[in-house]
Design an enzyme around this catalytic site. Structure first.
Site, PDB file in Angstrom:
ATOM      1  N   GLU A 125       5.113 -14.542 -13.332  1.00 33.46           N
ATOM      2  CA  GLU A 125       4.486 -13.379 -12.695  1.00 33.46           C
ATOM      3  C   GLU A 125       3.864 -12.407 -13.688  1.00 33.46           C
ATOM      4  O   GLU A 125       2.889 -11.759 -13.370  1.00 33.46           O
ATOM      5  CB  GLU A 125       5.429 -12.661 -11.728  1.00 33.46           C
ATOM      6  CG  GLU A 125       6.594 -11.944 -12.355  1.00 33.46           C
ATOM      7  CD  GLU A 125       7.511 -11.305 -11.313  1.00 33.46           C
ATOM      8  OE1 GLU A 125       7.088 -11.115 -10.166  1.00 33.46           O
ATOM      9  OE2 GLU A 125       8.659 -11.000 -11.669  1.00 33.46           O
ATOM     10  N   ARG A 152       3.238  -0.183  -5.246  1.00 36.72           N
ATOM     11  CA  ARG A 152       3.085  -0.778  -3.919  1.00 36.72           C
ATOM     12  C   ARG A 152       1.772  -1.529  -3.761  1.00 36.72           C
ATOM     13  O   ARG A 152       1.533  -2.175  -2.735  1.00 36.72           O
ATOM     14  CB  ARG A 152       3.175   0.309  -2.851  1.00 36.72           C
ATOM     15  CG  ARG A 152       4.467   1.087  -2.873  1.00 36.72           C
ATOM     16  CD  ARG A 152       4.466   2.164  -1.819  1.00 36.72           C
ATOM     17  NE  ARG A 152       4.504   1.615  -0.484  1.00 36.72           N
ATOM     18  CZ  ARG A 152       5.614   1.317   0.173  1.00 36.72           C
ATOM     19  NH1 ARG A 152       6.774   1.509  -0.393  1.00 36.72           N
ATOM     20  NH2 ARG A 152       5.564   0.831   1.393  1.00 36.72           N
ATOM     21  N   ASN A 157      -0.803   2.022   5.845  1.00 38.34           N
ATOM     22  CA  ASN A 157       0.019   1.017   5.162  1.00 38.34           C
ATOM     23  C   ASN A 157       0.624   0.127   6.252  1.00 38.34           C
ATOM     24  O   ASN A 157       1.297   0.625   7.145  1.00 38.34           O
ATOM     25  CB  ASN A 157       1.124   1.721   4.366  1.00 38.34           C
ATOM     26  CG  ASN A 157       2.242   0.776   3.948  1.00 38.34           C
ATOM     27  OD1 ASN A 157       3.393   1.173   3.891  1.00 38.34           O
ATOM     28  ND2 ASN A 157       1.936  -0.454   3.656  1.00 38.34           N
ATOM     29  N   GLY A 158       0.368  -1.177   6.156  1.00 36.72           N
ATOM     30  CA  GLY A 158       0.893  -2.104   7.164  1.00 36.72           C
ATOM     31  C   GLY A 158      -0.187  -3.089   7.556  1.00 36.72           C
ATOM     32  O   GLY A 158      -1.174  -3.257   6.831  1.00 36.72           O
ATOM     33  N   LYS A 174      10.012 -14.636 -13.781  1.00 39.30           N
ATOM     34  CA  LYS A 174       9.596 -13.564 -14.701  1.00 39.30           C
ATOM     35  C   LYS A 174       8.403 -14.037 -15.524  1.00 39.30           C
ATOM     36  O   LYS A 174       7.427 -13.322 -15.690  1.00 39.30           O
ATOM     37  CB  LYS A 174      10.716 -13.165 -15.667  1.00 39.30           C
ATOM     38  CG  LYS A 174      11.959 -12.499 -15.129  1.00 39.30           C
ATOM     39  CD  LYS A 174      11.757 -11.260 -14.350  1.00 39.30           C
ATOM     40  CE  LYS A 174      11.645 -11.553 -12.876  1.00 39.30           C
ATOM     41  NZ  LYS A 174      11.801 -10.484 -11.945  1.00 39.30           N
ATOM     42  N   GLU A 228      15.017 -17.552 -11.805  1.00 42.73           N
ATOM     43  CA  GLU A 228      14.638 -16.166 -12.072  1.00 42.73           C
ATOM     44  C   GLU A 228      13.857 -16.059 -13.388  1.00 42.73           C
ATOM     45  O   GLU A 228      12.873 -15.329 -13.483  1.00 42.73           O
ATOM     46  CB  GLU A 228      15.889 -15.272 -12.083  1.00 42.73           C
ATOM     47  CG  GLU A 228      15.655 -13.813 -12.409  1.00 42.73           C
ATOM     48  CD  GLU A 228      14.717 -13.088 -11.439  1.00 42.73           C
ATOM     49  OE1 GLU A 228      14.340 -13.653 -10.400  1.00 42.73           O
ATOM     50  OE2 GLU A 228      14.341 -11.949 -11.761  1.00 42.73           O
ATOM     51  N   HIS A 288      14.053 -36.779 -11.294  1.00 47.62           N
ATOM     52  CA  HIS A 288      13.475 -37.279 -10.046  1.00 47.62           C
ATOM     53  C   HIS A 288      12.027 -36.832  -9.867  1.00 47.62           C
ATOM     54  O   HIS A 288      11.514 -36.869  -8.756  1.00 47.62           O
ATOM     55  CB  HIS A 288      14.325 -36.837  -8.853  1.00 47.62           C
ATOM     56  CG  HIS A 288      15.728 -37.372  -8.911  1.00 47.62           C
ATOM     57  ND1 HIS A 288      16.023 -38.702  -8.701  1.00 47.62           N
ATOM     58  CD2 HIS A 288      16.904 -36.777  -9.210  1.00 47.62           C
ATOM     59  CE1 HIS A 288      17.327 -38.893  -8.848  1.00 47.62           C
ATOM     60  NE2 HIS A 288      17.886 -37.736  -9.169  1.00 47.62           N
ATOM     61  N   TRP A 318      -2.943  -2.658  -1.537  1.00 46.63           N
ATOM     62  CA  TRP A 318      -2.711  -4.068  -1.836  1.00 46.63           C
ATOM     63  C   TRP A 318      -3.406  -4.818  -0.710  1.00 46.63           C
ATOM     64  O   TRP A 318      -3.000  -4.756   0.450  1.00 46.63           O
ATOM     65  CB  TRP A 318      -1.225  -4.385  -1.847  1.00 46.63           C
ATOM     66  CG  TRP A 318      -0.917  -5.779  -2.288  1.00 46.63           C
ATOM     67  CD1 TRP A 318      -0.836  -6.242  -3.566  1.00 46.63           C
ATOM     68  CD2 TRP A 318      -0.631  -6.902  -1.446  1.00 46.63           C
ATOM     69  NE1 TRP A 318      -0.531  -7.588  -3.563  1.00 46.63           N
ATOM     70  CE2 TRP A 318      -0.397  -8.014  -2.280  1.00 46.63           C
ATOM     71  CE3 TRP A 318      -0.560  -7.075  -0.063  1.00 46.63           C
ATOM     72  CZ2 TRP A 318      -0.092  -9.280  -1.782  1.00 46.63           C
ATOM     73  CZ3 TRP A 318      -0.253  -8.343   0.426  1.00 46.63           C
ATOM     74  CH2 TRP A 318      -0.021  -9.426  -0.430  1.00 46.63           C
ATOM     75  N   CYS A 369       0.848  -1.178   0.000  1.00 54.22           N
ATOM     76  CA  CYS A 369       0.000   0.000   0.000  1.00 54.22           C
ATOM     77  C   CYS A 369       0.891   1.237   0.000  1.00 54.22           C
ATOM     78  O   CYS A 369       1.999   1.223   0.517  1.00 54.22           O
ATOM     79  CB  CYS A 369      -0.931   0.104   1.202  1.00 54.22           C
ATOM     80  SG  CYS A 369      -2.012  -1.304   1.399  1.00 54.22           S
ATOM     81  N   LYS A 378       4.961  -4.262  -5.596  1.00 54.60           N
ATOM     82  CA  LYS A 378       6.415  -4.174  -5.707  1.00 54.60           C
ATOM     83  C   LYS A 378       7.097  -4.284  -4.353  1.00 54.60           C
ATOM     84  O   LYS A 378       8.138  -4.904  -4.216  1.00 54.60           O
ATOM     85  CB  LYS A 378       6.781  -2.839  -6.357  1.00 54.60           C
ATOM     86  CG  LYS A 378       8.267  -2.652  -6.524  1.00 54.60           C
ATOM     87  CD  LYS A 378       8.647  -2.749  -7.973  1.00 54.60           C
ATOM     88  CE  LYS A 378      10.117  -2.855  -8.195  1.00 54.60           C
ATOM     89  NZ  LYS A 378      10.480  -4.073  -8.893  1.00 54.60           N
TER      90      LYS A 378
HETATM   91  C1  F6R Z   1       9.885 -10.393  -8.723  1.00 55.38           C
HETATM   92  C2  F6R Z   1      10.058  -9.463  -7.642  1.00 55.38           C
HETATM   93  C3  F6R Z   1       9.888  -9.954  -6.245  1.00 55.38           C
HETATM   94  C4  F6R Z   1      10.870  -9.226  -5.316  1.00 55.38           C
HETATM   95  C5  F6R Z   1      10.604  -9.614  -3.851  1.00 55.38           C
HETATM   96  C6  F6R Z   1      11.624  -8.998  -2.911  1.00 55.38           C
HETATM   97  O1  F6R Z   1      10.083  -9.785  -9.964  1.00 55.38           O
HETATM   98  O2  F6R Z   1      10.317  -8.313  -7.859  1.00 55.38           O
HETATM   99  O3  F6R Z   1      10.044 -11.322  -6.168  1.00 55.38           O
HETATM  100  O4  F6R Z   1      12.168  -9.581  -5.679  1.00 55.38           O
HETATM  101  O5  F6R Z   1       9.331  -9.198  -3.483  1.00 55.38           O
HETATM  102  O6  F6R Z   1      11.635  -7.608  -3.017  1.00 55.38           O
HETATM  103  P1  F6R Z   1      12.883  -6.750  -2.561  1.00 55.38           P
HETATM  104  O7  F6R Z   1      14.010  -7.091  -3.438  1.00 55.38           O
HETATM  105  O8  F6R Z   1      12.433  -5.341  -2.668  1.00 55.38           O
HETATM  106  O9  F6R Z   1      13.167  -7.152  -1.136  1.00 55.38           O
END
Ligand code: F6R
Length: 614
Positions: free
Chosen positions: A494, A27, A101-102, A491, A487, A510, A75, A2, A609
């Site tokens: 998500e 956020r 926020n929280g 990508k 990774e 396995h 969020w 948020c 994010k």
């Molecule tokens: C995926 C992504 C998330 C963040 C995760 C940690 O693309 O961005 O998996 O990597 O939420 O976030 P940070 O790096 O801000 O601690």
């Protein structure tokens, strides 16, 4: 998660609130809302499910005026995304509005107590209790004092919060506080402002004040900001932060979306980070703030991160173990919190977090700190909570990352982790200066290698038709390339919503191999490294069961060319450096597939994010 904003004094209050929320949408973007106090001292709340763009339309129709207000982009944690659960929340009298926020962990008890006392609730959120607690305090012990009312209200909360509150009895003031969630404030000749981070403020000022946990700040219309600490003493010299990037860094600048913009910014971000890092004595990493002797004593490293940042940690582990010969433990922050941590007197903890605000990572770092470990953060956000709590911080300087899916922070964090590994290895004598220099010189070639990938995006484009309708995919790699597989799969899933499972290539037999049938897409990361031939055998196993093999391979690798159905070519590089380049193909691949499916690549569903809840 948020995002919250607040302002007073400016005749452009509604503009600031809406534009500020738009920059904070990374956020969370389930719902949004603002509350303003009109010149006749009435509270006006406009809120709705959906994005800030929807809110903007609603606000236009509502014809809001006023110079004082608060705003929120959500969020959802407690209560589904809906109009009624959108913030701001109001008290029973309709005079007080709150954004939060929280998470209020004891909200159920508080809600029951408040209901018992006659309060009526209009939402299912944890946050609404704050409006009613504030109301009780305002009408009771605080006797109409905003600071006292907020202090009184938060005294009953458990959990984490950044809060902004307005009350029509004080129509020109906003009162804010934080506990575990980020909040910054700024004073300008036009008025006073508050926001979850610097993004909404970058367009109006270059200097912000960082509130410490439990500070309460009163924002007044002439721009005055008065801050009181947890003991009620005025804070005369608060921590400040200079915004050293242009507000235009957070705009699209001609790109169709932030993800493509951020992918394209990777070479420059890495160049910035590497600049001046090698001296005639070795890697320069003053941020570590540790002498050679102290570094040489490090006998264990703990790496903590979440999501993409955790994947950086996987490669960091391999590099530190290989070069510095120090045992490394790596944990998801959320798992670490509830596991047994075994630390020595000389354990170094490396926390990796783009935002610096991820609650799990932060809590894990605090735990390690309380156990006596030295904490070193790799982060992208200046002045973030992680940076503030750490003994040393390397800022990767990738610039604001707006797209929810992390790209440029990932590669920049990998470069930073490489520097840390080299610094440790040289300090403890496991690498000579010449060996360190050799790796550093190779790092310098990474930006151009990534630029080469940009010229080969047609290789990714050709796959879109094949993958657009895929239900599921497998990503395979060994050693450091298994991190690239994790990774790459993250990508893809998500932003394109295709189920993508990553596995160490040798483990496929396995279990996951059962997924492979005719035409099933298997992405295999197979650079020229010491496990190249082993990975080729695993590719063969998938191929002979009908798998459609997409290989990420080193230029000129004939064996892979003969085996794979499609190859994404990467310039030759050494084992620990090539992951910084290979991933770029997989970022671009995910981007193209998501775009072809007509999805919002910057704001994938259910995500935010900055994950500031545990
Ligand atoms: C995926 C992504 C998330 C963040 C995760 C940690 O693309 O961005 O998996 O990597 O939420 O976030 P940070 O790096 O801000 O601690």
């Amino acid at each position: 998660m948020c995002g919250i904003v607040g302002c007073t004094g400016t005749d452009k209050a509604v503009n600031f609130l809406l534009n500020g929320l738009a920059t904070l949408e990374y956020r969370g973007y389930d719902s949004a809302g603002i509350a303003t106090i009109s010149p006749d001292h009435n509270l006006h709340v406009v809120k709705c499910q959906g994005r800030v763009a929807t809110l903007r339309d609603r606000v236009k129709n509502a014809n809001l005026v006023g110079t004082c207000g608060i705003g929120h982009t959500r969020w959802a944690t407690h209560g589904v995304p809906s109009d009624r659960n959108a913030h701001p929340h109001t008290d029973c009298s309709g005079k007080i509005a709150v954004v939060h926020n929280g998470i209020i962990e004891n909200y159920e008890d508080l809600r029951a107590q408040l209901k018992e006392a006659g309060h009526e609730f209009k939402s299912d959120t944890d946050s609404e209790v704050v409006a009613h607690l504030f109301e009780d305090a305002w009408n009771g012990p605080a006797k109409g004092n905003l600071i006292a009312a907020l202090r009184n209200a938060v005294a009953r909360l458990e959990g984490s919060w950044a809060l902004a509150v307005v009350c029509t009895d004080e129509p020109d003031s906003v009162v804010v506080t934080r506990h575990g969630s980020p909040l910054v404030v700024a004073s300008t000749p036009e008025g006073a402002y508050a926001a979850s981070d610097v993004m909404p403020l970058a367009a109006i000022t270059k200097h912000v004040i960082q509130l410490a946990d439990d500070d309460i700040a009163l924002l007044q219309k002439d721009g005055t900001i008065t801050i009181y600490d947890a003991n009620g003493d005025e804070v005369k010299d608060p921590a400040t932060l200079d915004i050293d990037w242009d507000a235009s860094a957070a705009t699209l600048g001609g790109y169709p979306d932030f993800m493509s913009k951020e992918i394209s910014e990777q070479p420059e971000a890495i160049e910035r980070l590497l600049k001046g890092r090698l001296t005639d004595k070795g890697i320069r990493l003053d941020e570590l703030d540790m002498s050679n002797e102290e570094l040489a004593q490090v006998d264990r490293v703990y790496i903590i991160g979440c999501g993409t940042s955790y994947h950086v940690g996987l490669i960091a582990r391999n590099m530190i173990q290989h070069w510095a010969k120090i045992p490394v433990d790596i944990e998801y922050a959320s798992e670490f919190l509830y596991s047994d941590a075994l630390v020595t007197d000389h354990t170094l903890c490396l926390i990796i977090t783009q935002s610096g605000e991820t609650a799990d990572t932060f809590a894990a770092a605090r735990r390690l700190k309380s156990m006596g470990c030295r904490i070193f953060a790799i982060t992208n956000v200046l002045g973030s909570s992680a940076a503030r709590e750490s003994d040393g911080t390397i800022y990767v300087q990738a610039g604001p990352e707006v797209s929810v899916s992390s790209t440029k922070a990932y590669t920049a964090q990998m470069v930073a982790a490489t520097l840390v590994a080299l610094r440790l290895a040289q300090a403890n004598g496991n690498m000579t200066l010449d060996e360190v220099k050799k790796v550093y010189c190779e790092l310098l070639t990474v930006p151009d290698a990534i630029r080469k990938i940009f010229k080969r995006t047609w290789q990714d484009k050709q796959l879109v038709k094949k993958l657009k309708h895929a239900q599921s995919m497998l990503y395979l790699g060994r050693g450091s390339s298994s991190a690239t597989a994790y990774e790459g799969a993250l990508k893809m899933k998500e932003i394109s919503y295709i189920h993508a499972e990553a596995y160490p290539a040798g483990e496929m037999k396995h279990g996951p191999i059962a997924l492979v049938e005719s035409g099933f897409p298997v992405v295999a990361i197979v650079p020229q490294d010491h496990v190249h031939d082993k990975t080729l055998s695993n590719i063969m196993e998938a191929k002979s069961r009908g798998g459609y093999i997409i290989a990420v391979a080193t230029d000129g690798d004939e064996e892979v060319a003969n085996l794979a159905d499609h190859v994404l070519w990467v310039p030759p590089m050494s084992e620990y450096i090539i992951p910084i380049v290979s991933i770029v193909h997989l970022q671009i691949l995910a981007l193209y597939v998501a775009r072809a499916k007509g999805l919002d690549v910057d704001k994938p569903r259910n995500l935010a994010k900055s994950v500031t809840v545990e």
